[in-house]
Design an enzyme around this catalytic site. Structure first.
Site, short mmCIF file in Angstrom:
data_model
loop_
_atom_site.label_atom_id
_atom_site.label_comp_id
_atom_site.label_asym_id
_atom_site.label_seq_id
_atom_site.Cartn_x
_atom_site.Cartn_y
_atom_site.Cartn_z
N ASP A 52 0.84 -1.20 0.00
CA ASP A 52 0.00 0.00 0.00
C ASP A 52 0.88 1.26 0.00
O ASP A 52 0.37 2.37 -0.06
CB ASP A 52 -1.01 -0.01 1.15
CG ASP A 52 -0.35 -0.10 2.51
OD1 ASP A 52 0.88 -0.21 2.59
OD2 ASP A 52 -1.11 -0.07 3.52
N SER A 53 2.21 1.06 0.00
CA SER A 53 3.13 2.17 -0.23
C SER A 53 2.93 2.74 -1.63
O SER A 53 3.45 3.81 -1.95
CB SER A 53 4.59 1.73 -0.04
OG SER A 53 4.84 0.54 -0.76
N ASP A 91 -1.02 -6.04 -0.17
CA ASP A 91 -1.49 -5.43 1.08
C ASP A 91 -2.99 -5.24 1.06
O ASP A 91 -3.53 -4.69 0.09
CB ASP A 91 -0.85 -4.04 1.26
CG ASP A 91 0.43 -4.08 2.07
OD1 ASP A 91 0.60 -5.00 2.89
OD2 ASP A 91 1.26 -3.18 1.88
N LYS A 121 -1.35 -9.43 2.73
CA LYS A 121 -0.63 -9.00 3.94
C LYS A 121 -1.50 -8.04 4.74
O LYS A 121 -2.18 -7.18 4.16
CB LYS A 121 0.70 -8.33 3.57
CG LYS A 121 1.44 -7.77 4.77
CD LYS A 121 2.91 -7.47 4.47
CE LYS A 121 3.20 -6.15 3.82
NZ LYS A 121 2.72 -4.96 4.56
N GLU A 123 -1.61 -5.61 8.46
CA GLU A 123 -0.81 -5.01 9.53
C GLU A 123 -1.50 -5.23 10.88
O GLU A 123 -2.71 -5.05 10.99
CB GLU A 123 -0.67 -3.50 9.30
CG GLU A 123 0.14 -3.16 8.06
CD GLU A 123 0.32 -1.65 7.86
OE1 GLU A 123 -0.09 -0.86 8.74
OE2 GLU A 123 0.88 -1.27 6.82
N GLU A 190 8.96 -4.23 10.59
CA GLU A 190 9.45 -2.96 10.03
C GLU A 190 10.00 -2.06 11.12
O GLU A 190 9.34 -1.81 12.14
CB GLU A 190 8.29 -2.26 9.29
CG GLU A 190 8.69 -0.93 8.69
CD GLU A 190 7.69 -0.39 7.66
OE1 GLU A 190 6.71 -1.08 7.32
OE2 GLU A 190 7.91 0.75 7.21
#
Ligand code: KIV
Length: 272
Positions: A52-53, A91, A121, A123, A190
């Site tokens: 999602d970056s 993501d 993925k 978070e 991270e």
């Protein structure tokens, strides 16, 4: 199982786990579009993360929060069409899974069905376990993500190193085990201290892939634009630049502009 680059026709979640078992490090990069994914895959990257970056490096937003599920599916399907070998992980974007496991399952299924990706993925730790478990019931492999989790940036307030204090480090270790027990096939950590990241990698039997987490983990991930020097203003200590594409592209474009302006392009050989 020997895991030489040429032996593996297709990187699966089993291959990724075998890499850890064999003590071979896992190389992961982000990708968001067809052309770049093709280059990274041909180079032999193990995992491509449609992160999602994309919200930052593709769309220019300050955070990862604005990107939508539809936009993630668009990026993911472009990457999947390019890839012959790498495992493609996508993501789940902010707002598509937190606090609602039914929504999480629907989002994961949309990503898998509409993009053709191989895993998702998410978070978070304990607070997203129900979502992880529900997604796994549909047979969708899940990668976890702990430490600095950019979707929670407004809770943290800064992008500085996480889990430096004892209590947060303990929660991270506990969350890592919970995610492994829930069935995650791998975990990203991270921006946490290298010593803690090493402990996580030693404690878990699933691969732990680090970004800004030192060398004691089972693999590394970087944002492709950062490691290729396409972005040139982001300079965290953990980033190693392998190229200066900003400079190279800038020079190439300046040469093109000059050639157009002085009429040396196109030449007689470059026309019909
Ligand atoms: O979105 C992303 O690029 C990521 C990596 C930094 C791990 O989550």
């Amino acid at each position: 199982m020997s895991i030489n680059k040429s032996d593996v026709k297709r990187v699966t979640t089993n291959v990724v786990q075998a890499l850890k078992a064999n003590g071979e490090k896992i190389a992961m990069l982000t990708a968001y579009d067809f052309s770049m994914a093709k280059i990274l895959d041909a180079a032999g990257i193990d995992i491509l993360l449609v992160g999602d970056s994309a919200s930052n490096v593709m769309a220019g937003h300050e955070t990862t929060l604005p990107i939508t599920l539809e936009q993630m599916i668009y990026h993911a399907s472009s990457v999947v069409r390019a890839v012959k070998r790498a495992l493609v992980v996508v993501d789940l974007p902010f707002g598509s899974y937190q606090g609602n496991s039914e929504e999480a399952l629907k989002s994961a299924i949309r990503i898998m069905k509409e993009s053709g990706a191989h895993a998702v993925k998410l978070e978070g730790g304990e607070e997203i376990l129900e979502s992880v478990a529900r997604i796994l019931t549909a047979g969708v492999p899940v990668m976890g993500h702990l430490g600095l989790t950019p979707q929670s940036i407004y809770k943290f307030g800064t992008y500085t190193v996480r889990a430096k204090k004892k209590a947060e480090a303990k929660k991270l270790l506990d969350d890592a085990s919970l995610l492994e027990d829930a069935g995650c096939f791998a975990l990203v950590v991270e921006k946490i201290p290298a010593e803690l990241a090493t402990k996580v990698a030693e404690k878990l039997s699933i691969p732990v892939i680090g970004i800004g987490a030192g060398s004691g983990v089972d693999g590394q991930v970087l944002v492709m634009q950062d490691m290729l020097g396409i972005t040139n203003e982001f300079n965290p200590r953990f980033l190693r630049r392998y190229a200066d594409l900003f400079g190279e592209i800038n020079t190439a474009v300046q040469n093109y502009i000059a050639d157009v302006k002085d009429k040396s392009f196109p030449s007689s050989e470059e026309q019909y």
